[in-house]
Scaffold this motif. Structure first.
Motif, PDB file in Angstrom:
ATOM      1  N   PRO A 153       0.802  -1.225   0.000  1.00  0.00           N
ATOM      2  CA  PRO A 153       0.000   0.000   0.000  1.00  0.00           C
ATOM      3  C   PRO A 153       0.834   1.274   0.000  1.00  0.00           C
ATOM      4  N   GLU A 154       2.001   1.252   0.619  1.00  0.00           N
ATOM      5  CA  GLU A 154       2.826   2.461   0.640  1.00  0.00           C
ATOM      6  C   GLU A 154       3.421   2.733  -0.737  1.00  0.00           C
ATOM      7  N   ALA A 155       3.870   1.699  -1.423  1.00  0.00           N
ATOM      8  CA  ALA A 155       4.372   1.883  -2.784  1.00  0.00           C
ATOM      9  C   ALA A 155       3.261   2.366  -3.705  1.00  0.00           C
ATOM     10  N   ASP A 156       2.065   1.847  -3.496  1.00  0.00           N
ATOM     11  CA  ASP A 156       0.922   2.268  -4.300  1.00  0.00           C
ATOM     12  C   ASP A 156       0.617   3.745  -4.051  1.00  0.00           C
ATOM     13  N   ARG A 157       0.633   4.139  -2.793  1.00  0.00           N
ATOM     14  CA  ARG A 157       0.370   5.550  -2.454  1.00  0.00           C
ATOM     15  C   ARG A 157       1.420   6.467  -3.068  1.00  0.00           C
ATOM     16  N   LEU A 158       2.684   6.063  -2.972  1.00  0.00           N
ATOM     17  CA  LEU A 158       3.767   6.896  -3.492  1.00  0.00           C
ATOM     18  C   LEU A 158       3.652   7.080  -4.997  1.00  0.00           C
ATOM     19  N   ALA A 159       3.194   6.080  -5.706  1.00  0.00           N
ATOM     20  CA  ALA A 159       3.047   6.196  -7.163  1.00  0.00           C
ATOM     21  C   ALA A 159       2.066   7.314  -7.512  1.00  0.00           C
ATOM     22  N   PHE A 160       0.913   7.339  -6.839  1.00  0.00           N
ATOM     23  CA  PHE A 160      -0.044   8.419  -7.078  1.00  0.00           C
ATOM     24  C   PHE A 160       0.517   9.764  -6.625  1.00  0.00           C
TER      25      PHE A 160
ATOM     26  N   PRO B 140      -8.488  15.673 -13.310  1.00  0.00           N
ATOM     27  CA  PRO B 140      -8.952  14.877 -12.176  1.00  0.00           C
ATOM     28  C   PRO B 140      -8.401  13.459 -12.265  1.00  0.00           C
ATOM     29  N   LEU B 141      -7.769  13.021 -11.179  1.00  0.00           N
ATOM     30  CA  LEU B 141      -7.107  11.722 -11.125  1.00  0.00           C
ATOM     31  C   LEU B 141      -7.941  10.799 -10.239  1.00  0.00           C
ATOM     32  N   VAL B 142      -8.363   9.663 -10.791  1.00  0.00           N
ATOM     33  CA  VAL B 142      -9.289   8.754 -10.104  1.00  0.00           C
ATOM     34  C   VAL B 142      -8.604   7.410  -9.878  1.00  0.00           C
ATOM     35  N   ALA B 143      -8.686   6.906  -8.653  1.00  0.00           N
ATOM     36  CA  ALA B 143      -8.141   5.589  -8.323  1.00  0.00           C
ATOM     37  C   ALA B 143      -9.235   4.538  -8.420  1.00  0.00           C
ATOM     38  N   ASP B 144      -8.918   3.430  -9.083  1.00  0.00           N
ATOM     39  CA  ASP B 144      -9.864   2.313  -9.166  1.00  0.00           C
ATOM     40  C   ASP B 144      -9.244   1.073  -8.551  1.00  0.00           C
ATOM     41  N   GLU B 145      -8.407   0.368  -9.297  1.00  0.00           N
ATOM     42  CA  GLU B 145      -7.841  -0.875  -8.799  1.00  0.00           C
ATOM     43  C   GLU B 145      -7.054  -0.690  -7.497  1.00  0.00           C
ATOM     44  N   SER B 146      -6.600   0.512  -7.223  1.00  0.00           N
ATOM     45  CA  SER B 146      -5.850   0.776  -5.994  1.00  0.00           C
ATOM     46  C   SER B 146      -6.738   1.012  -4.781  1.00  0.00           C
ATOM     47  N   CYS B 147      -8.035   1.193  -4.964  1.00  0.00           N
ATOM     48  CA  CYS B 147      -8.921   1.582  -3.869  1.00  0.00           C
ATOM     49  C   CYS B 147     -10.014   0.539  -3.670  1.00  0.00           C
ATOM     50  N   TRP B 148      -9.966  -0.157  -2.520  1.00  0.00           N
ATOM     51  CA  TRP B 148     -10.899  -1.246  -2.225  1.00  0.00           C
ATOM     52  C   TRP B 148     -11.807  -0.949  -1.037  1.00  0.00           C
ATOM     53  N   ASP B 149     -11.295  -0.259  -0.047  1.00  0.00           N
ATOM     54  CA  ASP B 149     -12.062  -0.071   1.183  1.00  0.00           C
ATOM     55  C   ASP B 149     -11.748   1.300   1.765  1.00  0.00           C
ATOM     56  N   LEU B 150     -12.305   1.571   2.936  1.00  0.00           N
ATOM     57  CA  LEU B 150     -12.127   2.886   3.550  1.00  0.00           C
ATOM     58  C   LEU B 150     -10.662   3.167   3.868  1.00  0.00           C
ATOM     59  N   THR B 151      -9.926   2.148   4.271  1.00  0.00           N
ATOM     60  CA  THR B 151      -8.501   2.333   4.548  1.00  0.00           C
ATOM     61  C   THR B 151      -7.766   2.819   3.310  1.00  0.00           C
ATOM     62  N   ASP B 152      -8.056   2.225   2.159  1.00  0.00           N
ATOM     63  CA  ASP B 152      -7.435   2.659   0.907  1.00  0.00           C
ATOM     64  C   ASP B 152      -7.850   4.084   0.556  1.00  0.00           C
ATOM     65  N   LEU B 153      -9.126   4.397   0.734  1.00  0.00           N
ATOM     66  CA  LEU B 153      -9.599   5.751   0.418  1.00  0.00           C
ATOM     67  C   LEU B 153      -8.839   6.791   1.233  1.00  0.00           C
ATOM     68  N   LEU B 154      -8.671   6.543   2.528  1.00  0.00           N
ATOM     69  CA  LEU B 154      -7.966   7.499   3.384  1.00  0.00           C
ATOM     70  C   LEU B 154      -6.485   7.590   3.008  1.00  0.00           C
ATOM     71  N   ARG B 155      -5.905   6.461   2.608  1.00  0.00           N
ATOM     72  CA  ARG B 155      -4.496   6.443   2.192  1.00  0.00           C
ATOM     73  C   ARG B 155      -4.265   7.256   0.928  1.00  0.00           C
ATOM     74  N   LEU B 156      -5.213   7.190  -0.007  1.00  0.00           N
ATOM     75  CA  LEU B 156      -5.043   7.829  -1.312  1.00  0.00           C
ATOM     76  C   LEU B 156      -5.600   9.239  -1.377  1.00  0.00           C
ATOM     77  N   ALA B 157      -6.454   9.601  -0.438  1.00  0.00           N
ATOM     78  CA  ALA B 157      -7.185  10.871  -0.515  1.00  0.00           C
ATOM     79  C   ALA B 157      -6.306  12.088  -0.789  1.00  0.00           C
ATOM     80  N   PRO B 158      -5.113  12.217  -0.190  1.00  0.00           N
ATOM     81  CA  PRO B 158      -4.311  13.413  -0.474  1.00  0.00           C
ATOM     82  C   PRO B 158      -3.741  13.457  -1.895  1.00  0.00           C
ATOM     83  N   HIS B 159      -3.819  12.360  -2.638  1.00  0.00           N
ATOM     84  CA  HIS B 159      -3.101  12.257  -3.902  1.00  0.00           C
ATOM     85  C   HIS B 159      -4.002  11.998  -5.108  1.00  0.00           C
TER      86      HIS B 159
END
Length: 366
Positions: A234-241, A251-270
């Motif tokens: 998940p950290e490598a995934d976050r860093l890529a975005f 507008p940049l949209v995450a699909d395959e990288s975002c599965w649940d609320l934890t992923d949403l919060l991880r990706l939200a800044p990016h």
């Protein structure tokens, strides 16, 4: 309560090719929950995101192992059931979650959107927006033929173009140019703007994505979905975005990288938005939670699908009042969909109005 599980086929009128391969037909699982004279329906199926894979056989084994453990529980006791199904994979949980929601609405004599307090009693024109329709990867001529086929079916005003072609960026650029020109001509003919979205399904490297941004902008693309491969870490995934976002004014949209609320919060800044798919989130319960949190974080939402029937898409459609970019077109490309009940006006999907999920099953076709 009693459960029944069966497979059913879904065949596409036009096979869909993306960066990871082509799909012409699938088998899905229909789950029936029966209690107190009401039947709830749920659906699941296998899919592959590149970094995670779920096969239909494994999903059936999962469900058959846990359903006997639920027989003695009250289907209204969602907490107890949630504890029992927590270890399941997201698509296996999805089938149970949807069947429970459908049963609950029918048991209370209410459509699900009303139980969720979503504002859909107003006329559809006051809140609904057009669903996108998908153009898979192929030669330029075949992609343009597919676009015309969509326009013969409905007045599609939102087009999602799949890129990330195994044939490379030159082919991606050729597809982009041809589709953008066709959309521009059609918009001029209708005297209304049409929208072009791009989904690379993780088919680009970071450098390729950066290099494509200017081409996307030049051709009027309004959003870029999952340009980079989803990663298990998940950290490598976050860093890529995080590395792409400063160079991506779209507008940049995450699909395959975002599965649940934890992923949403991880990706939200990016990212600017996330794509909710019920097979990823494990059903409506997690998807609704994610949607509400996303609104608090000013993240835009897409709701999407795989090779899903009207049942899964009808369940996802419950969230439409919260969605900026609907992407529920898979059932429109099926020749053997055994379900009905998802309304559409022009290219605007509505929310099913009858009890529970509001989707009817035509048993004779299974």
């Amino acid at each position: 309560m009693g459960w029944a599980l069966r497979r059913f086929p879904l065949s596409k009128a036009v096979p869909l090719a993306i960066s990871r391969g082509t799909t012409a037909s699938v088998e899905h699982l229909l789950l029936q929950l029966e209690a107190e004279g009401c039947i709830g329906l749920g659906e699941t199926g296998g899919f592959d995101t590149g970094h995670r894979h779920y096969a239909i056989d494994a999903l059936q084994v999962e469900l058959e192992s846990v359903l006997p453990l639920l027989d003695s529980l009250d289907p209204a006791d969602r907490g107890a059931i949630a504890d029992r199904i927590a270890p399941l994979s997201p698509p296996a949980r999805c089938a149970i979650d949807l069947a429970l929601w459908d049963w609950w609405g029918k048991r209370l004599g209410q459509p699900l959107w009303r139980l969720l307090a979503l504002p859909v009693e107003r006329p559809i024109e006051t809140w609904a927006v057009a669903t996108s329709v998908t153009l898979g990867l192929a030669s330029v001529d075949r992609v343009l033929e597919r676009l015309q086929r969509w326009w013969q079916l409905l007045p599609a005003s939102r087009i999602k173009l799949k890129l990330g072609s195994p044939d490379g960026l030159d082919h991606d650029r050729a597809l982009l140019e041809a589709v953008a020109e066709a959309i521009e001509r059609e918009g001029q003919r209708r005297q209304e703007p049409l929208e072009l979205q791009v989904d690379a399904n993780g088919g680009w490297t970071l450098d390729q994505a950066r290099g494509m941004v200017s081409h996307l902008q030049a051709h009027g693309v309004v959003l870029l979905e999952q340009p980079l491969p989803a990663q298990v870490d998940p950290e490598a995934d976050r860093l890529a975005f995080a590395r792409l976002k400063p160079d991506c004014p779209l507008p940049l949209v995450a699909d395959e990288s975002c599965w649940d609320l934890t992923d949403l919060l991880r990706l939200a800044p990016h990212v600017d938005g996330v794509n909710l798919k019920l097979l990823k989130t494990g059903g409506l319960s997690e998807a609704l939670l994610m949607a509400l949190v996303a609104h608090r974080l000013n993240l835009a939402l897409m709701v999407g699908c795989y090779s899903d029937s009207t049942l899964l898409n009808g369940a996802a459609a419950q969230l439409l009042p919260l969605i900026r970019w609907p992407d529920l077109d898979s059932h429109l490309n099926l020749v053997d969909d055994p379900f009905t009940g998802l309304p559409i006006s022009a290219d605007r999907l509505g929310v099913p109005r009858t009890l529970g999920l509001g989707i009817d099953w035509q048993e004779v076709r299974l």
